[in-house]
Design a protein around this motif. Structure first.
Motif, mmCIF file in Angstrom:
data_model
loop_
_atom_site.group_PDB
_atom_site.id
_atom_site.type_symbol
_atom_site.label_atom_id
_atom_site.label_comp_id
_atom_site.label_asym_id
_atom_site.label_seq_id
_atom_site.Cartn_x
_atom_site.Cartn_y
_atom_site.Cartn_z
ATOM 1 N N THR A 71 0.817 -1.204 0.000
ATOM 2 C CA THR A 71 0.000 0.000 0.000
ATOM 3 C C THR A 71 0.856 1.261 0.000
ATOM 4 O O THR A 71 1.933 1.285 0.591
ATOM 5 C CB THR A 71 -0.968 0.012 1.211
ATOM 6 O OG1 THR A 71 -1.829 1.145 1.128
ATOM 7 C CG2 THR A 71 -0.222 0.031 2.527
ATOM 8 N N THR A 76 1.283 10.095 -3.527
ATOM 9 C CA THR A 76 0.898 9.292 -4.689
ATOM 10 C C THR A 76 2.166 8.797 -5.356
ATOM 11 O O THR A 76 2.997 9.596 -5.792
ATOM 12 C CB THR A 76 0.074 10.133 -5.689
ATOM 13 O OG1 THR A 76 -1.089 10.627 -5.026
ATOM 14 C CG2 THR A 76 -0.339 9.308 -6.882
ATOM 15 N N GLN A 102 -1.808 1.863 -6.742
ATOM 16 C CA GLN A 102 -1.261 2.358 -5.476
ATOM 17 C C GLN A 102 -1.354 1.312 -4.360
ATOM 18 O O GLN A 102 -0.642 1.400 -3.362
ATOM 19 C CB GLN A 102 -2.001 3.630 -5.041
ATOM 20 C CG GLN A 102 -1.912 4.776 -6.019
ATOM 21 C CD GLN A 102 -0.511 5.343 -6.125
ATOM 22 O OE1 GLN A 102 0.238 5.417 -5.148
ATOM 23 N NE2 GLN A 102 -0.133 5.759 -7.319
ATOM 24 N N HIS A 103 -2.241 0.302 -4.553
ATOM 25 C CA HIS A 103 -2.471 -0.708 -3.522
ATOM 26 C C HIS A 103 -2.652 -2.069 -4.192
ATOM 27 O O HIS A 103 -3.243 -2.160 -5.271
ATOM 28 C CB HIS A 103 -3.734 -0.368 -2.721
ATOM 29 C CG HIS A 103 -3.795 1.065 -2.294
ATOM 30 N ND1 HIS A 103 -3.148 1.529 -1.182
ATOM 31 C CD2 HIS A 103 -4.399 2.142 -2.867
ATOM 32 C CE1 HIS A 103 -3.367 2.836 -1.068
ATOM 33 N NE2 HIS A 103 -4.116 3.225 -2.087
ATOM 34 N N TRP A 135 -5.673 -1.635 -6.703
ATOM 35 C CA TRP A 135 -6.569 -0.482 -6.594
ATOM 36 C C TRP A 135 -5.767 0.808 -6.669
ATOM 37 O O TRP A 135 -4.646 0.873 -6.187
ATOM 38 C CB TRP A 135 -7.330 -0.500 -5.275
ATOM 39 C CG TRP A 135 -8.153 -1.724 -5.056
ATOM 40 C CD1 TRP A 135 -9.447 -1.924 -5.457
ATOM 41 C CD2 TRP A 135 -7.778 -2.917 -4.366
ATOM 42 N NE1 TRP A 135 -9.895 -3.159 -5.065
ATOM 43 C CE2 TRP A 135 -8.881 -3.796 -4.387
ATOM 44 C CE3 TRP A 135 -6.603 -3.345 -3.733
ATOM 45 C CZ2 TRP A 135 -8.854 -5.057 -3.810
ATOM 46 C CZ3 TRP A 135 -6.582 -4.596 -3.155
ATOM 47 C CH2 TRP A 135 -7.694 -5.441 -3.200
ATOM 48 N N GLN A 136 -6.379 1.854 -7.221
ATOM 49 C CA GLN A 136 -5.754 3.171 -7.255
ATOM 50 C C GLN A 136 -6.042 3.961 -5.978
ATOM 51 O O GLN A 136 -5.215 4.735 -5.538
ATOM 52 C CB GLN A 136 -6.223 3.970 -8.473
ATOM 53 C CG GLN A 136 -5.689 3.452 -9.790
ATOM 54 C CD GLN A 136 -4.169 3.478 -9.864
ATOM 55 O OE1 GLN A 136 -3.484 4.298 -9.267
ATOM 56 N NE2 GLN A 136 -3.597 2.524 -10.589
ATOM 57 N N ASN A 137 -7.242 3.772 -5.411
ATOM 58 C CA ASN A 137 -7.653 4.535 -4.229
ATOM 59 C C ASN A 137 -7.910 3.601 -3.058
ATOM 60 O O ASN A 137 -8.550 2.556 -3.225
ATOM 61 C CB ASN A 137 -8.929 5.336 -4.537
ATOM 62 C CG ASN A 137 -8.724 6.287 -5.686
ATOM 63 O OD1 ASN A 137 -7.835 7.133 -5.646
ATOM 64 N ND2 ASN A 137 -9.523 6.128 -6.738
ATOM 65 N N ARG A 138 -7.444 3.979 -1.876
ATOM 66 C CA ARG A 138 -7.623 3.162 -0.678
ATOM 67 C C ARG A 138 -9.106 2.890 -0.414
ATOM 68 O O ARG A 138 -9.492 1.813 0.011
ATOM 69 C CB ARG A 138 -6.976 3.830 0.533
ATOM 70 C CG ARG A 138 -7.050 2.961 1.778
ATOM 71 C CD ARG A 138 -6.290 3.520 2.972
ATOM 72 N NE ARG A 138 -4.859 3.403 2.736
ATOM 73 C CZ ARG A 138 -4.042 4.436 2.564
ATOM 74 N NH1 ARG A 138 -4.495 5.658 2.611
ATOM 75 N NH2 ARG A 138 -2.761 4.258 2.348
ATOM 76 N N ASP A 140 -11.369 2.252 -2.408
ATOM 77 C CA ASP A 140 -11.906 1.228 -3.314
ATOM 78 C C ASP A 140 -11.574 -0.193 -2.858
ATOM 79 O O ASP A 140 -12.132 -1.151 -3.390
ATOM 80 C CB ASP A 140 -11.363 1.422 -4.727
ATOM 81 C CG ASP A 140 -11.836 2.712 -5.360
ATOM 82 O OD1 ASP A 140 -12.890 3.235 -4.931
ATOM 83 O OD2 ASP A 140 -11.151 3.200 -6.282
#
Length: 185
Positions: A71, A76, A102-103, A135-138, A140
């Motif tokens: 993570t 970013t 990102q994750h 995933w791009q956003n935590r 999500d």
């Protein structure tokens, strides 16, 4: 061009009896990294990587339970530093490093059986079941939007190292074939 300058700290435990086809022990890693403009990097970001695997064996059979969570905690990460997935035992139906974000999280069960106990080339047959995603956003990250994947493989402990050949499958009709040389555990 992107300039990356990082400092990292890693804590590792490796008690596997064999790096190629383990039957006992366990392996875990926790790594924290900092990229800072003050160090010469183009951006500031912090990342955490966690991994653990545990084999369980009986006679010629081995089941390995494994988990991975990567993570970006702060900032970013640029494309070059995002986490990658795809390929053998990392959402196997996808091409190597096809997915990035990102994750990344994944849990897997890997089963293999010693088929031929030949001195110079012990041979194993097995399969994996994998569940995870990138995933791009935590926000999500959810168990509801993971990807089921798996593989079937033959592995040989050859004189030049472990060699794996097989096929990978994932949801939505994803398929891949692989020939992989090198340790995977």
């Amino acid at each position: 061009d992107f300039d990356l300058a990082q400092v990292y700290a890693r804590l590792s435990l490796d008690k596997l009896d064999n790096a190629y086809f383990p039957r006992s022990g366990n392996k875990g890693t926790a790594e924290y990294s900092w990229a800072r403009e003050d160090f010469g990097s183009d951006s500031d970001f912090d990342q955490l990587r966690l991994r653990f695997s545990q084999p369980f064996s009986s006679r010629r059979n081995t089941l390995v339970a494994a988990a991975r969570y990567d993570t970006t905690l702060e900032g970013t990460a640029p494309t070059e530093s995002q986490f990658r997935a795809g390929g053998f035992l990392q959402l196997s139906g996808y091409q190597p490093r096809e997915l990035s974000g990102q994750h990344f999280g994944e849990v897997s069960l890997i089963y293999y059986r010693l088929l031929a106990d030949v001195k110079l080339a012990p041979t194993y047959g097995g399969f994996s079941l994998e569940y995870g995603n990138v995933w791009q956003n935590r926000g999500d990250i959810s168990l509801d939007n993971g990807i089921f994947a798996g593989s079937m493989f033959l592995g040989v402990w050859s004189p030049i190292g472990p060699l794996y050949v097989g096929v990978g499958l994932a949801e939505h009709g994803r398929r891949s074939a692989f020939l992989y040389l090198g340790p995977v555990f």
